[in-house]
Design a protein around this motif. Structure first.
Motif, short mmCIF file in Angstrom:
data_model
loop_
_atom_site.label_atom_id
_atom_site.label_comp_id
_atom_site.label_asym_id
_atom_site.label_seq_id
_atom_site.Cartn_x
_atom_site.Cartn_y
_atom_site.Cartn_z
N ALA A 172 0.83 -1.21 0.00
CA ALA A 172 0.00 0.00 0.00
C ALA A 172 0.86 1.26 0.00
N SER A 173 1.94 1.26 0.76
CA SER A 173 2.85 2.42 0.79
C SER A 173 3.49 2.64 -0.58
N LEU A 174 3.92 1.55 -1.20
CA LEU A 174 4.53 1.67 -2.52
C LEU A 174 3.52 2.17 -3.56
N TYR A 175 2.32 1.65 -3.51
CA TYR A 175 1.29 2.09 -4.44
C TYR A 175 0.91 3.55 -4.19
N ASN A 176 0.88 3.96 -2.91
CA ASN A 176 0.59 5.37 -2.59
C ASN A 176 1.67 6.29 -3.14
N ALA A 177 2.91 5.83 -3.10
CA ALA A 177 4.03 6.65 -3.56
C ALA A 177 4.13 6.69 -5.09
N TYR A 178 3.84 5.57 -5.75
CA TYR A 178 4.08 5.47 -7.20
C TYR A 178 2.82 5.23 -8.02
N GLY A 179 1.71 5.03 -7.41
CA GLY A 179 0.46 4.83 -8.14
C GLY A 179 0.17 3.38 -8.46
N ASP A 180 1.09 2.74 -9.15
CA ASP A 180 0.92 1.35 -9.54
C ASP A 180 2.28 0.77 -9.93
N LYS A 181 2.30 -0.47 -10.37
CA LYS A 181 3.56 -1.11 -10.75
C LYS A 181 4.24 -0.37 -11.90
N ARG A 182 3.43 0.12 -12.81
CA ARG A 182 3.95 0.87 -13.96
C ARG A 182 4.65 2.14 -13.49
N GLY A 183 4.04 2.86 -12.57
CA GLY A 183 4.65 4.07 -12.02
C GLY A 183 5.94 3.78 -11.28
N LEU A 184 5.94 2.68 -10.55
CA LEU A 184 7.14 2.26 -9.83
C LEU A 184 8.25 1.91 -10.82
N PHE A 185 7.90 1.19 -11.88
CA PHE A 185 8.90 0.84 -12.89
C PHE A 185 9.43 2.09 -13.58
N ARG A 186 8.55 3.02 -13.88
CA ARG A 186 8.97 4.29 -14.52
C ARG A 186 9.97 5.02 -13.63
N ALA A 187 9.70 5.08 -12.33
CA ALA A 187 10.62 5.74 -11.39
C ALA A 187 11.96 5.00 -11.35
N ALA A 188 11.92 3.68 -11.37
CA ALA A 188 13.16 2.89 -11.36
C ALA A 188 13.95 3.12 -12.64
N LEU A 189 13.28 3.16 -13.79
CA LEU A 189 13.96 3.40 -15.06
C LEU A 189 14.54 4.81 -15.09
N ASP A 190 13.79 5.79 -14.62
CA ASP A 190 14.30 7.17 -14.57
C ASP A 190 15.56 7.25 -13.72
N ARG A 191 15.54 6.57 -12.59
CA ARG A 191 16.72 6.59 -11.71
C ARG A 191 17.90 5.89 -12.38
N TYR A 192 17.65 4.76 -13.02
CA TYR A 192 18.72 4.04 -13.72
C TYR A 192 19.34 4.91 -14.80
N VAL A 193 18.49 5.57 -15.58
CA VAL A 193 18.98 6.44 -16.66
C VAL A 193 19.82 7.57 -16.07
#
Length: 134
Positions: free
Chosen positions: A13-34
């Motif tokens: 729930a905390s992760l979903y609140n922070a990133y919206g969904d799995k897609r949002g979480l993946f987008r944040a991870a990709l942005d950080r990697y880049v």
């Protein structure tokens, strides 16, 4: 999500609140990697003389790949192969990063042409039908 919650101690729930969904979480991870992996590599290499910059860029990739014991590969390449063909947003993001990388190489190569070291570098000379070795 189970791995993330287990490793971070956060709830789903905390992760979903922070990133919206799995897609949002993946987008944040990709942005950080880049930003952290590719962006930092480009910034480090841009501070070097052009030929050294090109060599260093590839050298870092090779060292990282050879030390990748889990064979995870590059998150950008994996995303380009797995997500971009099916997702317009990720296709645009990945195309932007690849354009940035291309700009780095274009800039470095323009600094050494036409009479600079790239033209006269014996390791880069090849005959028709052969590949250049860096």
């Amino acid at each position: 999500m189970k791995d993330l919650t287990g490793k971070t101690g956060l709830t789903a729930a905390s992760l979903y609140n922070a990133y919206g969904d799995k897609r949002g979480l993946f987008r944040a991870a990709l942005d950080r990697y880049v930003s952290e992996s590719i962006g930092n590599r480009i910034r480090r290499c841009e501070a070097l003389p052009p030929l050294e910059a090109i060599h260093s860029f590839f050298d870092e990739i090779l060292r990282r790949s050879l030390n990748d014991r889990q064979h995870k590969g590059c998150m950008l390449v994996n995303s380009a192969l797995e997500m971009a063909p099916h997702d317009a947003e990720f296709q645009k993001i990945i195309a932007g990063v690849l354009t940035r990388i291309e700009g780095f190489f274009s800039g470095a190569s323009e600094q050494v042409r036409p009479t600079g070291p790239l033209r006269n570098h014996s390791r880069l000379q090849s005959s028709p039908g052969t590949c250049l070795a860096f």
